[in-house]
Design a protein around this motif. Sequence first.
Motif, mmCIF file in Angstrom:
data_model
loop_
_atom_site.group_PDB
_atom_site.id
_atom_site.type_symbol
_atom_site.label_atom_id
_atom_site.label_comp_id
_atom_site.label_asym_id
_atom_site.label_seq_id
_atom_site.Cartn_x
_atom_site.Cartn_y
_atom_site.Cartn_z
ATOM 1 N N THR A 59 0.832 -1.198 0.000
ATOM 2 C CA THR A 59 0.000 0.000 0.000
ATOM 3 C C THR A 59 0.868 1.250 0.000
ATOM 4 O OG1 THR A 59 -1.622 -1.233 1.310
ATOM 5 C CG2 THR A 59 -1.896 1.143 1.187
ATOM 6 N N LEU A 64 -3.968 5.033 -0.576
ATOM 7 C CA LEU A 64 -4.699 5.260 0.671
ATOM 8 C C LEU A 64 -5.564 6.514 0.568
ATOM 9 C CD1 LEU A 64 -2.068 4.384 3.428
ATOM 10 C CD2 LEU A 64 -4.257 3.245 3.049
ATOM 11 N N ASP A 173 -2.618 -4.334 15.605
ATOM 12 C CA ASP A 173 -2.806 -3.788 14.258
ATOM 13 C C ASP A 173 -2.134 -2.421 14.082
ATOM 14 O OD1 ASP A 173 -5.027 -5.717 12.944
ATOM 15 O OD2 ASP A 173 -5.418 -5.466 15.075
ATOM 16 N N HIS A 175 0.061 -1.601 11.592
ATOM 17 C CA HIS A 175 0.012 -1.253 10.165
ATOM 18 C C HIS A 175 0.914 -0.061 9.857
ATOM 19 C CE1 HIS A 175 -3.040 -4.086 8.807
ATOM 20 N NE2 HIS A 175 -3.696 -3.861 9.922
ATOM 21 N N SER A 178 0.992 2.467 6.782
ATOM 22 C CA SER A 178 -0.048 3.463 6.523
ATOM 23 C C SER A 178 0.264 4.824 7.136
ATOM 24 C CB SER A 178 -1.402 2.974 7.065
ATOM 25 O OG SER A 178 -1.797 1.770 6.451
ATOM 26 N N ASP A 205 -0.182 -7.808 13.090
ATOM 27 C CA ASP A 205 -0.225 -6.863 11.980
ATOM 28 C C ASP A 205 0.677 -5.664 12.258
ATOM 29 O OD1 ASP A 205 -1.817 -8.453 10.429
ATOM 30 O OD2 ASP A 205 -3.589 -7.167 10.503
ATOM 31 N N ASN A 208 1.632 -3.668 6.663
ATOM 32 C CA ASN A 208 0.540 -3.983 5.741
ATOM 33 C C ASN A 208 0.852 -5.222 4.912
ATOM 34 O OD1 ASN A 208 -0.844 -1.724 6.625
ATOM 35 N ND2 ASN A 208 -0.107 -0.428 4.964
ATOM 36 N N GLU A 213 8.197 -1.421 5.221
ATOM 37 C CA GLU A 213 7.268 -0.409 5.727
ATOM 38 C C GLU A 213 7.627 0.038 7.142
ATOM 39 O OE1 GLU A 213 3.524 -2.427 3.261
ATOM 40 O OE2 GLU A 213 3.525 -2.370 5.455
ATOM 41 N N HIS A 238 -1.694 -9.881 7.973
ATOM 42 C CA HIS A 238 -0.905 -9.046 7.066
ATOM 43 C C HIS A 238 0.597 -9.304 7.183
ATOM 44 C CE1 HIS A 238 -3.823 -6.192 5.253
ATOM 45 N NE2 HIS A 238 -4.557 -6.573 6.284
ATOM 46 N N TYR A 391 -4.331 2.040 11.017
ATOM 47 C CA TYR A 391 -5.453 1.984 10.076
ATOM 48 C C TYR A 391 -4.941 1.395 8.765
ATOM 49 C CZ TYR A 391 -3.106 6.305 8.695
ATOM 50 O OH TYR A 391 -2.161 7.223 8.325
ATOM 51 N N HIS A 392 -5.875 0.925 7.958
ATOM 52 C CA HIS A 392 -5.490 0.299 6.693
ATOM 53 C C HIS A 392 -6.641 0.417 5.704
ATOM 54 C CE1 HIS A 392 -3.467 -2.292 3.898
ATOM 55 N NE2 HIS A 392 -4.443 -3.174 3.908
ATOM 56 N N GLN A 395 -8.069 5.514 4.871
ATOM 57 C CA GLN A 395 -7.124 6.357 5.594
ATOM 58 C C GLN A 395 -7.866 7.269 6.562
ATOM 59 O OE1 GLN A 395 -4.693 8.909 3.171
ATOM 60 N NE2 GLN A 395 -3.124 9.129 4.706
#
Length: 413
Positions: A59, A64, A173, A175, A178, A205, A208, A213, A238, A391-392, A395
């Motif tokens: 991503t 996003l 999570d 992520h 993001s 997670d 992503n 990342e 993920h 968040y994923h 956005q």
Amino acid sequence: MGRLIGLLAVFVLIEFYCFQAVRQVTKNKLLRWGYVIVSALGIAYIIYGFSQFDRNHGTNHQSLVAGALVVLFYLPKAIITLLLILEDVVRIIRGIVNYAKGTKVQRNEKESFVPSRRKFVSHIAFGIASIPFISVLHGITIGRYKFEVRKHIIEFEDLPEAFDGFKFTQISDIHSGSFDNEEKIRYAVDLINAQESEALLFTGDIVNSISDEMIPWYDVFSRIRKYKYGKFSILGNHDYGDYAHWDTQEARDKNFEEICDISPKIGFKLLRNEHVWFEKDGQRIAVVGVENWGVRGHFQKLGDLDKSTEGITAKDFKILMSHDPSHWEAKVLEHPKNFQLTLSGHTHGSQFGIEIPGFIKWSPIQYVYKQWAGLYEKVGKYIYVNRGFGYHAYQGRTGIWPEITVIELKRKK
């Protein structure tokens, strides 16, 4: 191809109805053209943003933002369209009734078969649509970093006395792929550090899809303080790289190894179908961490409850870390090893919903997962589903804020 044509038809229908509503609400040509230009620019960026998505790199910011614009613009527009379609149905019914009356009494020839659209309906449609528009705009600009600390006390009859009052923090999570605001993430880490807990448990997670990342965020998450009983993590769906394209299996395996290496680099011990003991005053509780296991067909089913609890008895008190909450009802509840408390994440609370304590708790994700946010109990066993740190895809966060959870274990008297 058929799906693309169908989706395009829906977008054309929405734009047609919304422009009709704008024409009714205002006669000002400047405002009408302003609406057309803003809509055209929004559509152009959405197309551009999604065209920049590259599954080889996971991503990106453009995709996003494009996803956020789809929600921001087309959720309100869909509401306007639905209301105007409903009005059209009413207009057609009125037309049929008027026509029927006209066959029995003198009919007003000036009146068309279908009565004209009522201006106030368009005003109402815009008024109603403004609520999700403002809410989503808030979710994109503020809500996604509106970190919230939630504290819970859970009582157990079989909790060892030495752990009466034991507190730990759960996050889930992250992520990291993001994020775009280091100041906000540093603030969130400070919130984590401020909680008076004895352990930190992360339920999956970290990225992503791609290990790289996390590179910009190593320094930030390395600031998480040390805990008396340590920091522990598990893998989420993920973290296996399934949502990226890999030219070779070797590249995929290398990415997975690098994701597994993230935990020790930021001071966490990664639990992969294994457990650790927390000991205090001659008593102990087990923290069990399993790999991802989800009911839905495309999710991995790698979590091994038997392997992870070798050497543990049913009488031992256990905190199970399992990323996907669907694992709880499917396998955990009836497992003979007796898992008293399960910690999950995964759902993000859909990043969209309404929560007013004591009044309402709703999100579209509840139609997919029975346990989707907060604390649930069955037959004396509990699961806590964290709403997620990051968040994923969308956005933003609208009504479901990013969460840092503090749980205190108490022994029932």
